[in-house]
Scaffold this active site. Sequence first.
Site, short mmCIF file in Angstrom:
data_model
loop_
_atom_site.label_atom_id
_atom_site.label_comp_id
_atom_site.label_asym_id
_atom_site.label_seq_id
_atom_site.Cartn_x
_atom_site.Cartn_y
_atom_site.Cartn_z
CG HIS A 17 -2.00 1.01 1.17
ND1 HIS A 17 -3.33 0.74 1.45
CD2 HIS A 17 -1.97 2.34 0.88
CE1 HIS A 17 -4.05 1.84 1.32
NE2 HIS A 17 -3.24 2.83 0.99
CG HIS A 19 -1.50 6.23 -2.38
ND1 HIS A 19 -2.70 6.28 -3.05
CD2 HIS A 19 -1.77 5.62 -1.20
CE1 HIS A 19 -3.65 5.74 -2.31
NE2 HIS A 19 -3.12 5.33 -1.17
CG ASP A 21 -1.02 10.12 -6.23
OD1 ASP A 21 -0.95 8.93 -5.86
OD2 ASP A 21 -2.08 10.77 -6.16
N GLY A 178 -9.69 7.86 -1.96
CA GLY A 178 -10.32 9.17 -1.84
C GLY A 178 -11.10 9.27 -0.54
CG HIS A 205 -7.94 3.45 0.24
ND1 HIS A 205 -7.42 3.14 -0.98
CD2 HIS A 205 -6.94 4.08 0.93
CE1 HIS A 205 -6.15 3.55 -1.03
NE2 HIS A 205 -5.84 4.13 0.11
CD GLU A 208 -7.48 6.29 5.30
OE1 GLU A 208 -8.13 6.16 4.25
OE2 GLU A 208 -6.38 6.87 5.36
CG ASP A 297 -1.73 5.71 2.99
OD1 ASP A 297 -2.06 5.27 1.87
OD2 ASP A 297 -2.49 6.37 3.70
O1 LIG Z 1 -5.04 6.85 2.86
C1 LIG Z 1 -5.70 7.24 1.89
N1 LIG Z 1 -7.04 7.14 1.92
C2 LIG Z 1 -7.81 7.49 0.85
N2 LIG Z 1 -7.30 8.01 -0.26
C3 LIG Z 1 -5.96 8.16 -0.31
C4 LIG Z 1 -5.12 7.80 0.73
N3 LIG Z 1 -3.85 8.09 0.38
C5 LIG Z 1 -3.91 8.62 -0.86
N4 LIG Z 1 -5.18 8.67 -1.28
C6 LIG Z 1 -5.68 9.17 -2.54
C7 LIG Z 1 -4.98 10.45 -2.99
C8 LIG Z 1 -4.31 10.09 -4.27
O2 LIG Z 1 -4.35 11.14 -5.21
C9 LIG Z 1 -5.12 8.89 -4.76
C10 LIG Z 1 -4.45 7.98 -5.75
O3 LIG Z 1 -3.20 7.58 -5.33
O4 LIG Z 1 -5.42 8.21 -3.56
ZN LIG Z 2 -3.89 4.78 0.79
#
Ligand SMILES: O=c1[nH]cnc2c1ncn2[C@H]1C[C@H](O)[C@@H](CO)O1
Ligand SMILES: [Zn+2]
Length: 359
Positions: A17, A19, A21, A178, A205, A208, A297
Amino acid sequence: MSVGLEALQAAPKVSLHDHLDGGLRPETIIELAAEVGHELPATDARELRRWFVESASSGSLVRYLETFKHTLAVMQTQVHLHRVAREFVEDLAADGVVYAEARWAPEQHLLSGLTPRQAVEAVRDGLEAGAQACRDRGRTIIVRQLLTGMRHASASREIAELAVDYRHDGVAGFDIAGAEAGHPPTRHLDAFDYLKRNNAYFTVHAGEAFGLPSIWEALQLCGANRLGHGVRIIDDITVPDYGPPRLGDLAAYVRNMRIPLELCPSSNVQTGAASSIAEHPIGLLTDLRFRVTVNCDNQLMSDTTLSREFAKVCEAFDYDLEDVRWFTINAAKSAFHSFDLRLALIEEVIKPGFARLGA
Ligand SMILES: O=c1[nH]cnc2c1ncn2[C@H]1C[C@H](O)[C@@H](CO)O1
Ligand SMILES: [Zn+2]
């Protein structure tokens, strides 16, 4: 006795997990932002690093997510996506990661006219260039993509189709991310249905910023193979003053079916999903032998690496390298990759790697 950062960096690790970006180098953001004319909150790398961590630490997932506007702004061309992906792999390998799934949402990278396919191929080529650069330096790492659909938007079916189209070309699976509250995963049943009909893998996701109903929907209505975070499963576990913890039916299902939990300790503290690392549910969930995995994350927003996440939980819960090995084997078992590769990863890379460190 807690485990030192050096030993953790030397240990072969698996990142499920993470990201793309949320893992850029601050120096790269500054350089690319200047190229595209995007204004940043700071133009000194150390200050920018601090800005991301502080802005992401408000206790709110929604505010945490707002920081991504500065990384997304510099990931809108093939050249920039390629570079970010290549550096991501090199940074993981430098931290001792041997297998990773990098998630990102193609729909957020089309502002300069890229098609989703061009974006996926740019990331694919960047990941491969990073892996090749690591091989040239004697390190082997596999990094594949997880394509994310944004839960507030309506592109998830198209992204799911993309994930299936590229399943033999560097894409491991699909994800939904998101803001969680108010955006239930069942809004994306069409995407999940398509994935299931095509025997594809996906994580959601869930659990959380929102609790058990979100986890229940992700598993029982959507059919998720893994839970992104899933940390609120703790709400279905009662710890009495005397006697063993009691699991509700959903927690029992998650444990019995070995549903992988992609736990991200630092991120959870920043968004308020946990009050501190020491109080993070990872302690109880590990004691109860859930299929726990440890993850970053977003390395940038948490100023972290996988080794640092392990260092934090080792210190808080007195885990040793044997425990880190257990988390790592859990992650390898849960990867969206073939059984053969997972077995080879465990038997030929992880176990010997930990053995060399005395675990
Ligand atoms: O922890 C998270 N929870 C929900 N959405 C998330 C989390 N970390 C990043 N994101 C979102 C923001 C990024 O632009 C998107 C794709 O990686 O996923
Ligand atoms: Zn995430």
